[in-house]
Write an enzyme that holds these catalytic residues in place. Structure first.
Site, short mmCIF file in Angstrom:
data_model
loop_
_atom_site.label_atom_id
_atom_site.label_comp_id
_atom_site.label_asym_id
_atom_site.label_seq_id
_atom_site.Cartn_x
_atom_site.Cartn_y
_atom_site.Cartn_z
CG ASP A 179 -27.36 -23.72 42.63
OD1 ASP A 179 -26.82 -23.03 41.77
OD2 ASP A 179 -28.55 -24.08 42.52
CE LYS A 236 -25.44 -26.02 40.32
NZ LYS A 236 -25.04 -24.63 39.97
P1 NDP Z 1 -30.96 -19.13 47.16
O1 NDP Z 1 -31.42 -20.42 47.72
O2 NDP Z 1 -30.08 -18.26 47.96
O3 NDP Z 1 -32.21 -18.26 46.70
C1 NDP Z 1 -33.14 -18.74 45.79
C2 NDP Z 1 -34.31 -17.77 45.81
O4 NDP Z 1 -35.20 -18.12 44.75
C3 NDP Z 1 -35.11 -17.84 47.10
O5 NDP Z 1 -35.62 -16.57 47.39
C4 NDP Z 1 -36.23 -18.80 46.74
O6 NDP Z 1 -37.41 -18.60 47.48
C5 NDP Z 1 -36.46 -18.43 45.29
N1 NDP Z 1 -37.02 -19.57 44.57
C6 NDP Z 1 -36.45 -20.78 44.42
N2 NDP Z 1 -37.27 -21.58 43.72
C7 NDP Z 1 -38.35 -20.85 43.42
C8 NDP Z 1 -39.54 -21.11 42.71
N3 NDP Z 1 -39.77 -22.31 42.19
N4 NDP Z 1 -40.44 -20.10 42.59
C9 NDP Z 1 -40.19 -18.88 43.14
N5 NDP Z 1 -39.09 -18.58 43.82
C10 NDP Z 1 -38.19 -19.55 43.96
O7 NDP Z 1 -30.26 -19.51 45.78
P2 NDP Z 1 -29.26 -18.62 44.89
O8 NDP Z 1 -29.61 -17.19 45.02
O9 NDP Z 1 -27.89 -19.07 45.19
O10 NDP Z 1 -29.61 -19.15 43.43
C11 NDP Z 1 -30.60 -18.53 42.61
C12 NDP Z 1 -30.34 -18.89 41.16
O11 NDP Z 1 -29.04 -18.43 40.77
C13 NDP Z 1 -30.34 -20.39 40.84
O12 NDP Z 1 -30.80 -20.58 39.51
C14 NDP Z 1 -28.86 -20.75 40.89
O13 NDP Z 1 -28.58 -21.91 40.13
C15 NDP Z 1 -28.26 -19.51 40.25
N6 NDP Z 1 -26.84 -19.24 40.55
C16 NDP Z 1 -26.36 -19.18 41.81
C17 NDP Z 1 -25.04 -18.88 42.05
C18 NDP Z 1 -24.49 -18.70 43.40
O14 NDP Z 1 -23.32 -18.31 43.51
N7 NDP Z 1 -25.24 -18.93 44.47
C19 NDP Z 1 -24.09 -18.69 40.94
C20 NDP Z 1 -24.73 -18.68 39.63
C21 NDP Z 1 -26.05 -18.98 39.47
P3 NDP Z 1 -37.60 -19.34 48.92
O15 NDP Z 1 -36.49 -18.84 49.80
O16 NDP Z 1 -38.93 -18.86 49.33
O17 NDP Z 1 -37.49 -20.80 48.64
O1 2IT Z 2 -24.36 -21.92 39.14
C1 2IT Z 2 -23.26 -21.56 39.62
O2 2IT Z 2 -22.38 -21.05 38.92
C2 2IT Z 2 -23.05 -21.73 41.06
N1 2IT Z 2 -23.94 -22.17 41.76
C3 2IT Z 2 -21.72 -21.38 41.67
C4 2IT Z 2 -20.73 -22.48 41.44
C5 2IT Z 2 -19.42 -22.34 42.16
O3 2IT Z 2 -18.68 -23.33 42.12
O4 2IT Z 2 -19.12 -21.31 42.75
#
Ligand code: NDP
Ligand code: 2IT
Length: 447
Positions: free
Chosen positions: A166, A126
């Site tokens: 992420d 990461k």
């Molecule tokens: P994004 O940046 O696309 O979205 C994150 C969302 O969460 C935004 O709406 C953001 O709000 C909100 N957010 C972030 N921090 C806070 C906080 N402290 N309090 C309230 N809301 C918050 O990220 P992802 O959707 O990609 O990731 C979301 C989660 O999923 C993370 O934990 C990530 O590690 C996990 N994840 C992501 C994967 C992926 O493929 N993208 C895969 C597996 C897990 P704002 O826009 O207002 O900042």
């Molecule tokens: O937390 C996760 O699994 C991710 N942000 C996606 C990682 C990836 O390599 O697609």
């Protein structure tokens, strides 16, 4: 052998002082793994779990860039390469002002187990930076990405380490990062995933994490002859994972009544349907706006500074924002309001006491490292397509994603059962994820 989890944790805490998120993630895994180690004495002898808690490598570097006013800005970039026993390091990049070494080590550690659960050939890593994309222009984001990649290029490659998105890193950022990588190396290959579909990206990768989470929840419900259809849901976050979880819930006949971002939560009792979701996608990725604008536009309630967990009337809850966003008081509200299932889309979104409360009160509970593995799984499918220089259809990729999620669910269930933890998805995910990496490490000697 350790007399307690505390005894195991003591040196971890001493060697990694102040890294509270990392300690939390390691402790949660140790709670599942230490009790089963006596059945595998060779893992004790070879100190496999201890070795797994130490990153193979972590790099930290300066990321200077120039903002639109011509001023010099400075951020810290990181890549934590946790474990490569079963494949090249694989895991996302996070751009958020909260990013530090502890958060990236917890995420890299979780990623090792998650990637193992997919059964695909990926180690865990990461990275990211304490860069806050909020309020930055496209040009500023581009200059930042170019500066970050100018250093990161030294540590990554299609057979070495393959970053992805992420929090704060989506299609725009992956594009800028890839452009700089290509310019510096003169190579067009699968060094990043989540690329645009015109230049090597897999179809369904943007949707994969959110879709996979909902497939996983469906499997959990199907065990009791139930499903998503007709269920009311709470989804936290408004980004990549949250949006696509909502999309799949709608496709399967469920209804989402609440979402949130850093500014607060929207409560839309009529449901966030396909059209309203398209409006949110435009708001978040084109206008770079926040959900208070949704409340204004659709004339629904906005709860400033609040999350979605106190909102009554739902049966299913999907935390899809960030770590430790679902606390004990939220878990209590969910139980009091009759929620039946919590399926984690984010990484470690429930605090340990919240997760324990949910499980003790009969809520079906799935940990992120199992439920959100669909994203990284499709990243691996993107790597396969790149290596073969071809593209698979949407149907083919989504079919594979579905099969992978069904298999992860089954593996968690059967492993939990085998080790006397029937119905415990946390134990099942930790043990199944651990065993594959542990066996690989054992075969490869003390390295
Ligand atoms: P994004 O940046 O696309 O979205 C994150 C969302 O969460 C935004 O709406 C953001 O709000 C909100 N957010 C972030 N921090 C806070 C906080 N402290 N309090 C309230 N809301 C918050 O990220 P992802 O959707 O990609 O990731 C979301 C989660 O999923 C993370 O934990 C990530 O590690 C996990 N994840 C992501 C994967 C992926 O493929 N993208 C895969 C597996 C897990 P704002 O826009 O207002 O900042
Ligand atoms: O937390 C996760 O699994 C991710 N942000 C996606 C990682 C990836 O390599 O697609």
């Amino acid at each position: 052998m350790y007399a307690s989890v505390d005894e195991f944790m003591q040196p971890v805490i001493e060697k990694h002082p102040g890294e509270t998120e990392f300690h939390q993630a390691v402790r949660e895994v140790a709670e599942s793994i230490l009790p089963i180690l006596p059945q595998h004495p060779v893992f004790i002898e070879e100190r496999i779990l201890e070795r797994m808690t130490e990153p193979e490598r972590a790099v930290i570097f300066r990321v200077p860039w120039v903002d639109d006013q011509g001023k010099v800005q400075l951020n810290i970039g990181y890549r934590v390469q946790m474990n490569s026993a079963i494949g090249p390091y694989k895991g996302g990049l996070r751009f958020d002002k909260s990013v530090n070494l502890s958060i990236l080590k917890f995420l890299a550690f979780e990623q090792v187990f998650k990637n193992s659960l997919t059964t695909l050939p990926m180690g865990g890593g990461k990275g990211g930076a304490d860069f806050d994309p909020i309020g930055k222009s496209d040009r500023e984001v581009m200059r930042f990405c170019q500066s970050l990649m100018t250093e990161l290029v030294n540590y990554i490659g299609p057979d070495t380490d393959v970053p992805a998105g992420d929090i704060g890193v989506g299609a725009r950022e992956i594009g800028f990062l890839y452009g700089q990588y290509r310019r510096m190396t003169k190579k067009f290959h699968g060094v990043l995933t989540g690329k645009g579909p015109e230049w090597g990206g897999s179809l369904i990768r943007p949707q994969a994490t959110g879709y996979g989470v909902v497939y996983f929840a469906s499997e959990m419900l199907a065990k009791n002859g139930d499903g998503i259809h007709g269920k009311t849901c709470l989804v936290s976050g408004a980004g990549n994972v949250a949006q696509h979880a909502v999309e799949k819930i709608n496709q399967l006949g469920g209804k989402v009544i609440a979402m949130c971002d850093i500014k607060g939560a929207i409560y839309d009792p009529e449901g966030i349907d396909e059209d309203k979701l398209a409006w949110i996608k435009d708001l978040v990725y084109v206008k770079r706006g926040f959900l208070d604008q949704y409340a204004e536009h659709f004339k629904v309630e906005f709860r400033p500074g609040e999350n979605v967990w106190q909102i009554p009337g739902a049966q299913l809850a999907f935390p899809c924002a960030t770590q430790n966003e679902l606390k004990l008081e939220d878990a209590k509200a969910l139980v009091a309001n009759g929620v039946e299932l919590v399926c984690e889309g984010a990484n470690m979104p429930s605090t340990p006491d919240a997760a324990q409360y949910l499980k003790q009160n009969g809520v079906l509970f799935a940990p992120g490292k199992a439920a959100n593995a669909g994203g990284v799984a499709v990243s691996c499918l993107e790597m396969s397509q790149n290596a073969q220089h071809l593209y698979w259809s949407k149907e083919e990729v989504e079919g594979k994603l579905y099969d992978i999620m069904v298999n992860i669910h089954k593996n968690c269930m059967t492993t939990a059962e085998e080790y006397g933890e029937d119905g415990n998805y946390v134990a099942g995910a930790n043990i199944a994820g651990f065993l594959r990496v542990a066996r690989a490490m054992l075969s490869q000697g003390v390295v």
